[in-house]
Enzyme design. Structure first.
Site, mmCIF file in Angstrom:
data_model
loop_
_atom_site.group_PDB
_atom_site.id
_atom_site.type_symbol
_atom_site.label_atom_id
_atom_site.label_comp_id
_atom_site.label_asym_id
_atom_site.label_seq_id
_atom_site.Cartn_x
_atom_site.Cartn_y
_atom_site.Cartn_z
ATOM 1 N N GLU A 65 -4.999 -2.661 -6.921
ATOM 2 C CA GLU A 65 -3.729 -3.103 -6.322
ATOM 3 C C GLU A 65 -2.763 -3.736 -7.326
ATOM 4 O O GLU A 65 -2.218 -4.810 -7.078
ATOM 5 C CB GLU A 65 -4.019 -4.075 -5.174
ATOM 6 N N GLU A 104 -11.494 3.159 1.229
ATOM 7 C CA GLU A 104 -11.593 2.064 2.217
ATOM 8 C C GLU A 104 -11.061 2.538 3.565
ATOM 9 O O GLU A 104 -10.349 1.801 4.269
ATOM 10 C CB GLU A 104 -10.805 0.833 1.733
ATOM 11 N N ASP A 112 -9.984 3.259 7.114
ATOM 12 C CA ASP A 112 -10.030 2.844 8.519
ATOM 13 C C ASP A 112 -8.689 3.219 9.134
ATOM 14 O O ASP A 112 -7.680 3.292 8.432
ATOM 15 C CB ASP A 112 -10.378 1.354 8.712
HETATM 16 O O1 9MR Z 1 -12.495 -6.491 3.967
HETATM 17 C C1 9MR Z 1 -12.295 -7.522 3.021
HETATM 18 C C2 9MR Z 1 -12.227 -8.861 3.716
HETATM 19 O O2 9MR Z 1 -13.486 -9.176 4.298
HETATM 20 C C3 9MR Z 1 -11.822 -9.941 2.736
HETATM 21 O O3 9MR Z 1 -11.615 -11.153 3.433
HETATM 22 C C4 9MR Z 1 -10.563 -9.541 2.001
HETATM 23 C C5 9MR Z 1 -10.201 -10.550 0.925
HETATM 24 O O4 9MR Z 1 -11.141 -10.535 -0.122
HETATM 25 O O5 9MR Z 1 -10.740 -8.277 1.374
HETATM 26 C C6 9MR Z 1 -11.025 -7.250 2.280
HETATM 27 O O6 9MR Z 1 -11.166 -6.038 1.581
HETATM 28 C C7 9MR Z 1 -9.992 -5.594 0.902
HETATM 29 C C8 9MR Z 1 -10.443 -4.878 -0.337
HETATM 30 O O7 9MR Z 1 -11.252 -5.694 -1.116
HETATM 31 C C9 9MR Z 1 -9.253 -4.376 -1.142
HETATM 32 N N1 9MR Z 1 -8.376 -3.582 -0.336
HETATM 33 C C10 9MR Z 1 -7.950 -4.183 0.911
HETATM 34 C C11 9MR Z 1 -9.170 -4.598 1.724
HETATM 35 C C12 9MR Z 1 -8.752 -5.109 3.079
HETATM 36 O O8 9MR Z 1 -8.009 -6.276 2.923
#
Ligand code: 9MR
Length: 460
Positions: free
Chosen positions: A176, A283, A285
């Site tokens: 990101e 990822e 969904d």
């Molecule tokens: O699903 C993840 C969530 O449990 C965490 O709180 C969050 C912050 O670390 O990150 C989420 O996963 C993210 C991923 O690491 C990067 N892309 C976006 C995902 C959804 O926010």
């Protein structure tokens, strides 16, 4: 690297004895904490539909993965589904900066190890997520800047990748790094250390674990017309042109009303793949989990040969970071949703190419790779709809090491008359004599690509 079984005879359909050996090899690999996804596939026939997401994806040489949360590995309802359906796992949070280096120089791998060990015990590969990210930073890192921050980034990559060296299929090296809307770089502390921070991260990562695929991962880059997509595309093109080591681009694919699925996603995947990188859906969904949209996304991946696989961001709806959107393939009871069936059917409809490129004739164009004082020559063996045998003859030395590199998505599923290790991350077999002379062979599951491997030989 995992040991491959040694067989006395070339394979037809694997005999019961061979199947036993395959299982033993799988168990041996498991005991070493290594992925064994390809070995049991020797028992599968090419045309049998998969009854799980992983098996269905494997028919076309792809994986199907899920995010795993270490805190749920004690829940049998969770592990039953995760263990059965998926052949790739991504730690959802356990490899992030704040989890793995909560204090500078003090690495903590307890939770991430639980996932990596669970994956190995269950024959699954692992995507590492994520090494460098603007979010999820521990306090000490947030307070750094300039060369101290740059050095901390390098040390972090080395620390985490060193710990998992050889056990990770692909790393999200940088996550990101681009801004929404304009497509410029995201304003982060890493960005403020200089534009070259991303390529430095990739170069350090390559050296830290040369066997891991190195990915750039982002969201809102699925739509080809978006500025952010174009910016990431330009960066990857630039990296490829300048030799910055990058192997893959991860498209997070969190689809919702703000970032709706668009049929142009296939174009995006094709354009990036044409740059010479794998593409992965990392990822996935989808708000409300519409079956048709899930099927369309899977179809987009299947349409692109370099789309290596798909990962959904959680197992059941309540496991999702957006649980109120019910965006996943299993409901809170662990039951399969309509989207599950759509995904499975779409995966199963993918048939390996019926008219693959022909193998070169062994008499007209033997593949010879002299190096040092030996040479390895390939010759065509038996063929089946889903796999083919190659014979290998080594000349010039009786004590040799042959390296055989397969084009993706081909896999070696068996060997005979040789001692061999198989590195699934690089698709490379390393073979040495085992007392059966200099003629040996391999069985290759072609997944629609029958291009022969390249071989090189060196005297041991
Ligand atoms: O699903 C993840 C969530 O449990 C965490 O709180 C969050 C912050 O670390 O990150 C989420 O996963 C993210 C991923 O690491 C990067 N892309 C976006 C995902 C959804 O926010």
């Amino acid at each position: 690297m995992k040991p491959l079984t040694v067989m006395a005879q070339p394979l037809g359909r694997p005999s019961p004895a061979v199947r036993r050996t395959l299982v033993l090899a799988a168990v041996a690999a498991l005991s070493m904490g290594l992925a064994v996804a390809e070995i049991p596939s020797a028992n599968a026939t090419a045309d049998a539909p998969g009854t799980t997401l992983g098996a269905a994806a494997a028919r076309s040489g792809r994986y199907f993965g899920t995010a795993i949360n270490a805190s749920k590995l004690g829940d049998p309802a969770y592990t039953t589904i995760a263990g059965r359906e998926f052949d790739m796992v991504t730690p959802e949070n356990e490899m992030k900066l704040d989890a793995t280096e909560p204090r500078q120089g003090q690495f903590v791998f307890t939770a991430a190890d639980r996932i990596v060990d669970w994956a190995a015990e269950n024959g699954k590969r692992v995507r590492g997520h994520t090494l460098v990210w603007h979010s999820g930073q521990p306090q000490w890192l947030q307070s750094l800047s300039g060369s101290a921050l740059r050095q901390a980034m390098v040390d972090h990559i080395n620390g985490v990748m060193g710990h998992y060296k050889g056990r990770i299929y692909a790393w999200d090296v940088v996550d990101e790094a681009f801004a929404d809307g304009t497509g410029g770089r995201r304003n982060s502390n890493f960005q403020r250390t200089g534009d070259d921070w991303i390529e430095v991260a990739f170069r350090v990562a390559r050296a830290a674990d040369p066997d891991a695929r190195l990915c750039y991962n982002d969201y809102n880059i699925e739509n080809w017309t978006w500025a952010k997509t174009q910016s990431v595309y330009s960066m990857v093109m630039d990296f490829k042109q300048r030799g910055v080591p990058i192997d893959c681009v991860g498209f997070q694919s969190h689809f919702n009303s703000g970032n709706p699925y668009d049929a142009g996603f296939r174009t995006t995947l094709q354009k990036f793949a044409a740059l010479g990188v794998d593409v992965q859906i990392t990822e996935l969904d989808i708000q409300g989990a519409p079956a048709a949209t899930y099927a369309a996304v899977v179809g987009d991946c299947l349409a692109v040969p370099r789309c290596a696989g798909i990962t959904v961001w959680g197992v059941r709806d309540p496991d999702s970071w957006r649980s109120s959107d019910t965006p996943l393939l299993f409901d809170g009871n662990g039951d399969k949703k309509a989207a599950y069936t759509a995904v499975l059917d779409t995966l199963n409809a993918a048939v390996p190419s019926p008219s693959p490129s022909p193998s070169p004739s062994p008499s007209s164009s033997p593949v010879q790779s002299p190096a040092g004082s030996c040479a390895a020559t390939l010759s065509a063996g038996a063929k089946w709809p889903d796999r083919y045998n190659l014979g290998v003859t080594v000349t010039g030395s009786d004590d040799w090491v042959v390296t055989m590199t397969l084009p993706y998505p081909e896999k070696i599923i068996a060997t005979w008359n040789v001692s061999a290790t198989w590195n699934p991350a690089r698709n490379v077999l390393t073979a040495r004599p085992n007392g059966h002379g200099n003629s040996w062979g391999v069985t290759i599951k072609h997944h629609g690509n029958r291009t022969w491997p390249t071989v090189s030989c060196r005297a041991a």
